[in-house]
Design a protein around this motif. Structure first.
Motif, PDB file in Angstrom:
ATOM      1  N   CYS A 150       3.253   6.113  70.089  1.00  0.00           N
ATOM      2  CA  CYS A 150       4.446   5.277  69.968  1.00  0.00           C
ATOM      3  C   CYS A 150       5.228   5.718  68.745  1.00  0.00           C
ATOM      4  CB  CYS A 150       4.107   3.790  69.909  1.00  0.00           C
ATOM      5  SG  CYS A 150       3.316   3.223  68.418  1.00  0.00           S
ATOM      6  N   ARG A 151       6.523   5.601  68.845  1.00  0.00           N
ATOM      7  CA  ARG A 151       7.463   5.932  67.778  1.00  0.00           C
ATOM      8  C   ARG A 151       8.184   4.629  67.451  1.00  0.00           C
ATOM      9  NH1 ARG A 151      10.374  10.479  66.134  1.00  0.00           N
ATOM     10  NH2 ARG A 151       9.118  11.725  67.552  1.00  0.00           N
ATOM     11  N   PHE A 152       8.239   4.297  66.165  1.00  0.00           N
ATOM     12  CA  PHE A 152       8.887   3.061  65.756  1.00  0.00           C
ATOM     13  C   PHE A 152       9.499   3.251  64.378  1.00  0.00           C
ATOM     14  CE2 PHE A 152       4.435   2.966  64.640  1.00  0.00           C
ATOM     15  CZ  PHE A 152       4.407   2.523  63.330  1.00  0.00           C
ATOM     16  N   SER A 153      10.394   2.338  64.011  1.00  0.00           N
ATOM     17  CA  SER A 153      11.039   2.395  62.706  1.00  0.00           C
ATOM     18  C   SER A 153      10.629   1.196  61.870  1.00  0.00           C
ATOM     19  CB  SER A 153      12.565   2.398  62.852  1.00  0.00           C
ATOM     20  OG  SER A 153      12.993   3.608  63.412  1.00  0.00           O
ATOM     21  N   VAL A 154      10.514   1.453  60.568  1.00  0.00           N
ATOM     22  CA  VAL A 154      10.178   0.407  59.609  1.00  0.00           C
ATOM     23  C   VAL A 154      11.327   0.313  58.606  1.00  0.00           C
ATOM     24  CG1 VAL A 154       8.545  -0.306  57.822  1.00  0.00           C
ATOM     25  CG2 VAL A 154       7.708   0.832  59.890  1.00  0.00           C
ATOM     26  N   ALA A 155      11.826  -0.898  58.398  1.00  0.00           N
ATOM     27  CA  ALA A 155      12.880  -1.136  57.420  1.00  0.00           C
ATOM     28  C   ALA A 155      12.221  -1.411  56.073  1.00  0.00           C
ATOM     29  CB  ALA A 155      13.733  -2.325  57.834  1.00  0.00           C
ATOM     30  N   VAL A 156      12.542  -0.566  55.087  1.00  0.00           N
ATOM     31  CA  VAL A 156      11.960  -0.692  53.748  1.00  0.00           C
ATOM     32  C   VAL A 156      13.089  -0.985  52.770  1.00  0.00           C
ATOM     33  CG1 VAL A 156      10.632   0.460  51.953  1.00  0.00           C
ATOM     34  CG2 VAL A 156      10.120   0.918  54.365  1.00  0.00           C
ATOM     35  N   GLN A 157      13.004  -2.137  52.143  1.00  0.00           N
ATOM     36  CA  GLN A 157      14.048  -2.564  51.205  1.00  0.00           C
ATOM     37  C   GLN A 157      13.810  -1.954  49.829  1.00  0.00           C
ATOM     38  OE1 GLN A 157      14.157  -6.798  50.139  1.00  0.00           O
ATOM     39  NE2 GLN A 157      16.275  -6.794  50.862  1.00  0.00           N
ATOM     40  N   GLU A 158      14.885  -1.475  49.207  1.00  0.00           N
ATOM     41  CA  GLU A 158      14.793  -0.916  47.856  1.00  0.00           C
ATOM     42  C   GLU A 158      14.384  -2.007  46.873  1.00  0.00           C
ATOM     43  OE1 GLU A 158      14.999   2.120  46.925  1.00  0.00           O
ATOM     44  OE2 GLU A 158      15.891   3.101  48.651  1.00  0.00           O
ATOM     45  N   ASP A 159      13.736  -1.622  45.786  1.00  0.00           N
ATOM     46  CA  ASP A 159      13.298  -2.618  44.801  1.00  0.00           C
ATOM     47  C   ASP A 159      14.367  -2.908  43.746  1.00  0.00           C
ATOM     48  OD1 ASP A 159      13.096  -0.161  43.611  1.00  0.00           O
ATOM     49  OD2 ASP A 159      11.050  -0.413  42.890  1.00  0.00           O
ATOM     50  N   TYR A 160      15.531  -2.294  43.863  1.00  0.00           N
ATOM     51  CA  TYR A 160      16.620  -2.548  42.929  1.00  0.00           C
ATOM     52  C   TYR A 160      17.859  -2.987  43.712  1.00  0.00           C
ATOM     53  CZ  TYR A 160      18.127   2.002  44.593  1.00  0.00           C
ATOM     54  OH  TYR A 160      18.500   3.036  45.403  1.00  0.00           O
ATOM     55  N   LYS A 161      18.780  -3.625  43.028  1.00  0.00           N
ATOM     56  CA  LYS A 161      20.030  -4.063  43.657  1.00  0.00           C
ATOM     57  C   LYS A 161      21.118  -3.029  43.402  1.00  0.00           C
ATOM     58  CE  LYS A 161      18.949  -8.931  43.399  1.00  0.00           C
ATOM     59  NZ  LYS A 161      19.330 -10.244  42.903  1.00  0.00           N
ATOM     60  N   ASN A 162      21.972  -2.833  44.399  1.00  0.00           N
ATOM     61  CA  ASN A 162      23.090  -1.906  44.223  1.00  0.00           C
ATOM     62  C   ASN A 162      24.230  -2.596  43.470  1.00  0.00           C
ATOM     63  OD1 ASN A 162      24.489  -3.471  46.096  1.00  0.00           O
ATOM     64  ND2 ASN A 162      23.995  -2.113  47.805  1.00  0.00           N
ATOM     65  N   LYS A 163      25.362  -1.919  43.299  1.00  0.00           N
ATOM     66  CA  LYS A 163      26.465  -2.473  42.508  1.00  0.00           C
ATOM     67  C   LYS A 163      27.061  -3.737  43.128  1.00  0.00           C
ATOM     68  CE  LYS A 163      29.891   0.605  44.526  1.00  0.00           C
ATOM     69  NZ  LYS A 163      30.867   1.637  44.296  1.00  0.00           N
ATOM     70  N   ASP A 164      26.841  -3.936  44.433  1.00  0.00           N
ATOM     71  CA  ASP A 164      27.325  -5.146  45.102  1.00  0.00           C
ATOM     72  C   ASP A 164      26.364  -6.324  44.941  1.00  0.00           C
ATOM     73  OD1 ASP A 164      29.487  -3.661  46.028  1.00  0.00           O
ATOM     74  OD2 ASP A 164      28.413  -3.083  47.868  1.00  0.00           O
ATOM     75  N   GLY A 165      25.197  -6.069  44.335  1.00  0.00           N
ATOM     76  CA  GLY A 165      24.213  -7.130  44.136  1.00  0.00           C
ATOM     77  C   GLY A 165      23.239  -7.307  45.287  1.00  0.00           C
ATOM     78  N   SER A 166      23.339  -6.451  46.298  1.00  0.00           N
ATOM     79  CA  SER A 166      22.391  -6.527  47.416  1.00  0.00           C
ATOM     80  C   SER A 166      21.433  -5.339  47.348  1.00  0.00           C
ATOM     81  CB  SER A 166      23.140  -6.543  48.745  1.00  0.00           C
ATOM     82  OG  SER A 166      23.882  -5.360  48.895  1.00  0.00           O
ATOM     83  N   ARG A 167      20.395  -5.395  48.136  1.00  0.00           N
ATOM     84  CA  ARG A 167      19.396  -4.324  48.158  1.00  0.00           C
ATOM     85  C   ARG A 167      19.629  -3.421  49.374  1.00  0.00           C
ATOM     86  NH1 ARG A 167      15.290  -5.768  44.492  1.00  0.00           N
ATOM     87  NH2 ARG A 167      15.348  -7.955  43.958  1.00  0.00           N
TER      88      ARG A 167
END
Length: 135
Positions: A27-44
Motif C-alpha cells: 500500500c502507498r499512503f501519505s502522512v501529513a507532518v506538521q512543522e514544529d515552528y510557525k511561519n511568518k503568518d503564524g501558522s505551521r
C-alpha cells in the motif's frame, strides 16, 4: 552508510491494500507532518510524505489506520526515476519497516488506549510481536 527515517503525523487518506501480479500485498499512503515552528503568518507548514509498505506491514496499515489518525513510521528513504508519456519523473518516499500507533484516544486519566478493535492491551502487544517476527 546509514539510511533511517522516523516520522510522526496523520494519515492523509484511508490506505488501500493492493496486490502485485505475484500476489504480494502493498500500500502507498501519505502522512501529513506538521512543522514544529510557525511561519511568518503564524501558522505551521505541513509536509505530505509518501510512504510505501509491503507484505504484512501493508496489511496491518490498511486494517488499523484510517484518514486523520496519528501514525508513527520507521523506515528508510528511497528514490526512483521513471518515464511516463515521454517525461522523466523523480520520486522520493519512505519504504516502511515498522508502524506504530501514535496518540489517539485518551481516557479520563489522559492515558492512551488501543483502538476499539483490540479487546485489551495484551491483544495489542501480541499483534505487534507478530509483526516484529516478520522482519
Amino acid at each position: 552508510m546509514y539510511n533511517k527515517s522516523i516520522i510522526m503525523g496523520r494519515m492523509v487518506a484511508d490506505p488501500e491494500l493492493r496486490q502485485t501480479e505475484s500476489g504480494i500485498s502493498n500500500c502507498r499512503f501519505s502522512v501529513a507532518v506538521q512543522e514544529d515552528y510557525k511561519n511568518k503568518d503564524g501558522s505551521r507548514d505541513v509536509d505530505f510524505i509518501t510512504c510505501v509498505a509491503w507484505r504484512q506491514t501493508a496489511e496491518f496499515v490498511t486494517r488499523y489506520f484510517k484518514k486523520g489518525q496519528p501514525i508513527l513510521i520507521d523506515g528508510k528513504i528511497k528514490s526512483r526515476t521513471y518515464e511516463k508519456e515521454g517525461q522523466k519523473h523523480y520520486e522520493t518516499y519512505i519504504k516502511v519497516a515498522e508502524v506504530r500507533f501514535a496518540g489517539g484516544n485518551t481516557n479520563s486519566n489522559n492515558e492512551s488506549t488501543p483502538p476499539p478493535e483490540f479487546s485489551d492491551l495484551s491483544d495489542f502487544e501480541e499483534i505487534l510481536s507478530q509483526e516484529k517476527e516478520l522482519f
